[in-house]
Design a protein around this motif. Sequence first.
Motif, mmCIF file in Angstrom:
data_model
loop_
_atom_site.group_PDB
_atom_site.id
_atom_site.type_symbol
_atom_site.label_atom_id
_atom_site.label_comp_id
_atom_site.label_asym_id
_atom_site.label_seq_id
_atom_site.Cartn_x
_atom_site.Cartn_y
_atom_site.Cartn_z
ATOM 1 N N LEU A 1 62.770 13.730 38.701
ATOM 2 C CA LEU A 1 64.042 14.075 39.323
ATOM 3 C C LEU A 1 63.872 14.163 40.833
ATOM 4 O O LEU A 1 62.789 14.453 41.330
ATOM 5 C CB LEU A 1 64.553 15.421 38.809
ATOM 6 N N GLY A 2 64.940 13.922 41.561
ATOM 7 C CA GLY A 2 64.918 14.087 43.000
ATOM 8 C C GLY A 2 65.193 15.524 43.403
ATOM 9 O O GLY A 2 65.411 16.402 42.555
ATOM 10 N N THR A 3 65.176 15.789 44.701
ATOM 11 C CA THR A 3 65.507 17.126 45.192
ATOM 12 C C THR A 3 66.969 17.423 44.892
ATOM 13 O O THR A 3 67.795 16.518 44.721
ATOM 14 C CB THR A 3 65.246 17.225 46.702
ATOM 15 N N ASN A 4 67.296 18.719 44.834
ATOM 16 C CA ASN A 4 68.631 19.116 44.412
ATOM 17 C C ASN A 4 69.064 20.348 45.191
ATOM 18 O O ASN A 4 68.306 21.310 45.311
ATOM 19 C CB ASN A 4 68.626 19.418 42.906
ATOM 20 N N ASN A 5 70.283 20.324 45.740
ATOM 21 C CA ASN A 5 70.808 21.465 46.480
ATOM 22 C C ASN A 5 71.547 22.446 45.574
ATOM 23 O O ASN A 5 71.961 23.504 46.017
ATOM 24 C CB ASN A 5 71.757 20.994 47.589
ATOM 25 N N ASN B 1 56.311 19.941 36.477
ATOM 26 C CA ASN B 1 56.266 19.904 37.934
ATOM 27 C C ASN B 1 54.830 19.693 38.359
ATOM 28 O O ASN B 1 53.942 20.481 38.017
ATOM 29 C CB ASN B 1 56.819 21.203 38.524
ATOM 30 N N GLY B 2 54.579 18.630 39.088
ATOM 31 C CA GLY B 2 53.226 18.327 39.527
ATOM 32 C C GLY B 2 52.800 19.089 40.761
ATOM 33 O O GLY B 2 51.654 18.959 41.206
ATOM 34 N N ASN B 3 53.707 19.890 41.328
ATOM 35 C CA ASN B 3 53.379 20.651 42.531
ATOM 36 C C ASN B 3 52.951 22.072 42.163
ATOM 37 O O ASN B 3 53.501 22.671 41.238
ATOM 38 C CB ASN B 3 54.588 20.710 43.466
ATOM 39 N N ASN C 1 64.282 24.922 33.444
ATOM 40 C CA ASN C 1 64.613 24.890 32.032
ATOM 41 C C ASN C 1 65.385 23.608 31.761
ATOM 42 O O ASN C 1 66.182 23.173 32.598
ATOM 43 C CB ASN C 1 65.448 26.115 31.637
ATOM 44 N N ALA C 2 65.148 22.992 30.599
ATOM 45 C CA ALA C 2 65.813 21.726 30.272
ATOM 46 C C ALA C 2 66.205 21.709 28.804
ATOM 47 O O ALA C 2 65.539 22.319 27.969
ATOM 48 C CB ALA C 2 64.896 20.545 30.591
ATOM 49 N N ARG C 3 67.281 21.013 28.507
ATOM 50 C CA ARG C 3 67.682 20.826 27.111
ATOM 51 C C ARG C 3 68.436 19.516 26.968
ATOM 52 O O ARG C 3 69.178 19.101 27.867
ATOM 53 C CB ARG C 3 68.556 21.983 26.618
ATOM 54 N N VAL C 4 68.230 18.843 25.863
ATOM 55 C CA VAL C 4 69.040 17.683 25.500
ATOM 56 C C VAL C 4 70.398 18.194 25.058
ATOM 57 O O VAL C 4 70.486 19.140 24.258
ATOM 58 C CB VAL C 4 68.356 16.872 24.381
ATOM 59 N N CYS C 5 71.472 17.609 25.594
ATOM 60 C CA CYS C 5 72.805 18.146 25.313
ATOM 61 C C CYS C 5 73.723 17.158 24.595
ATOM 62 O O CYS C 5 74.850 17.513 24.259
ATOM 63 C CB CYS C 5 73.462 18.639 26.603
ATOM 64 N N ASN C 6 73.265 15.941 24.373
ATOM 65 C CA ASN C 6 74.101 14.991 23.628
ATOM 66 C C ASN C 6 73.260 13.782 23.266
ATOM 67 O O ASN C 6 72.369 13.388 24.017
ATOM 68 C CB ASN C 6 75.315 14.546 24.445
ATOM 69 N N ILE C 7 73.521 13.197 22.093
ATOM 70 C CA ILE C 7 72.839 11.982 21.649
ATOM 71 C C ILE C 7 73.884 10.943 21.289
ATOM 72 O O ILE C 7 74.808 11.227 20.528
ATOM 73 C CB ILE C 7 71.939 12.246 20.427
ATOM 74 N N ASN C 8 73.764 9.762 21.845
ATOM 75 C CA ASN C 8 74.659 8.652 21.535
ATOM 76 C C ASN C 8 73.812 7.541 20.928
ATOM 77 O O ASN C 8 73.249 6.703 21.632
ATOM 78 C CB ASN C 8 75.376 8.164 22.792
ATOM 79 N N GLY D 1 63.424 21.884 46.235
ATOM 80 C CA GLY D 1 62.950 20.882 47.182
ATOM 81 C C GLY D 1 61.867 20.011 46.614
ATOM 82 O O GLY D 1 61.442 19.043 47.247
ATOM 83 N N ASP D 2 61.384 20.362 45.411
ATOM 84 C CA ASP D 2 60.367 19.559 44.739
ATOM 85 C C ASP D 2 61.001 18.363 44.047
ATOM 86 O O ASP D 2 62.216 18.174 44.055
ATOM 87 C CB ASP D 2 59.612 20.409 43.709
ATOM 88 N N THR D 3 60.163 17.554 43.428
ATOM 89 C CA THR D 3 60.625 16.455 42.564
ATOM 90 C C THR D 3 60.057 16.719 41.175
ATOM 91 O O THR D 3 59.071 16.102 40.753
ATOM 92 C CB THR D 3 60.153 15.093 43.096
ATOM 93 N N PRO D 4 60.661 17.635 40.421
ATOM 94 C CA PRO D 4 60.139 17.980 39.094
ATOM 95 C C PRO D 4 60.360 16.852 38.094
ATOM 96 O O PRO D 4 61.087 15.892 38.361
ATOM 97 C CB PRO D 4 60.936 19.229 38.719
ATOM 98 N N GLY D 5 59.745 16.985 36.937
ATOM 99 C CA GLY D 5 59.841 15.955 35.916
ATOM 100 C C GLY D 5 60.484 16.465 34.641
ATOM 101 O O GLY D 5 60.667 17.668 34.438
ATOM 102 N N PHE D 6 60.846 15.520 33.778
ATOM 103 C CA PHE D 6 61.417 15.826 32.469
ATOM 104 C C PHE D 6 60.652 15.003 31.434
ATOM 105 O O PHE D 6 60.693 13.777 31.448
ATOM 106 C CB PHE D 6 62.915 15.490 32.445
#
Length: 289
Positions: free
Chosen positions: A98-102, A127-129, A136-143, A162-167
């Motif tokens: 993911l990119g940075t997010n405000n 997060n590699g930093n 926190n992450a969750r899948v919210c829909n499946i198509n 300000g990081d670039t975390p991962g999923f």
Amino acid sequence: MDDIPPLSLSTIFIGINATAAVNGKEVSSQPMGKGYYTVTFDDDTGLLSRIKNNYLNEEHSVENQFIYYAPSGGKYYDGLSPSGAYIFRPAQSNRYILGTNNNNKYKDIITTGLRFPATGFISNPSNGNPHDDAYNARVCNINTAKDEFSFMYMRTDTNGWGDTPGFDWIEFDTNTVYKRGPLRNKVFGTVAVKQSSTYNTAVTITFPKAFVNIPAVYASPRSSNCNSNAQYNVMITGITTTTAQVAIARVDSKTAWDEAIELDWLAYDTNSNSEIDFTGSQTILYLKT
């Protein structure tokens, strides 16, 4: 197979033999060509599993796997030059970054290329930093018609990042018993979790068959409402050979849930023969500061 002269080409067509059915089920072994070879297809996976040279009376096991390279660039950008015209460069990492997010939340859609009649997910933020940011992450829909799913990503300790975390995620068919590949000997399932009138609840996972040893268990929440800001924390509180106890708490707010969710789980015996063993445990001591 056919006798093929040097520098020549022969085409072989493989089809279903209407006479090769027993009680409505196709037999797993079919000769092809002129009978020099007999090939066997696995009843469960449909993939080629054995080849027999009838002339030499030699038989060999075969394992088929379909693997593709994730190209660099786009959602799987690893910081180096992306693939493009006349450039084939697989990404050094095919993790979703993911990119940075405000803001304190992020929503996106991922196309997997996999189509399952019943699908489950084990998902996790990464997060590699070396920072103490909490995500926190969750899948919210499946198509399944479009081979895609949506997910919500939230920072739980403050707003924005300000990081670039991962999923990271594992996607699986809850109706399939995998006999090959890294998911071999793993057991999957989904538990429906009712809407809770408090911020937390408890769920029991019952394994379809008792394990010989205490298994490793992973679990992730999933919902069908991508408009909800709710985020859930999942904690495995107890494991036996037949069940696992799970505590689920809403972490974005200590209030009642506004939805029912699904709990996807994965379990396997760490002492069994597994092609990839990715389990481990670490006791974390309570630190008082």
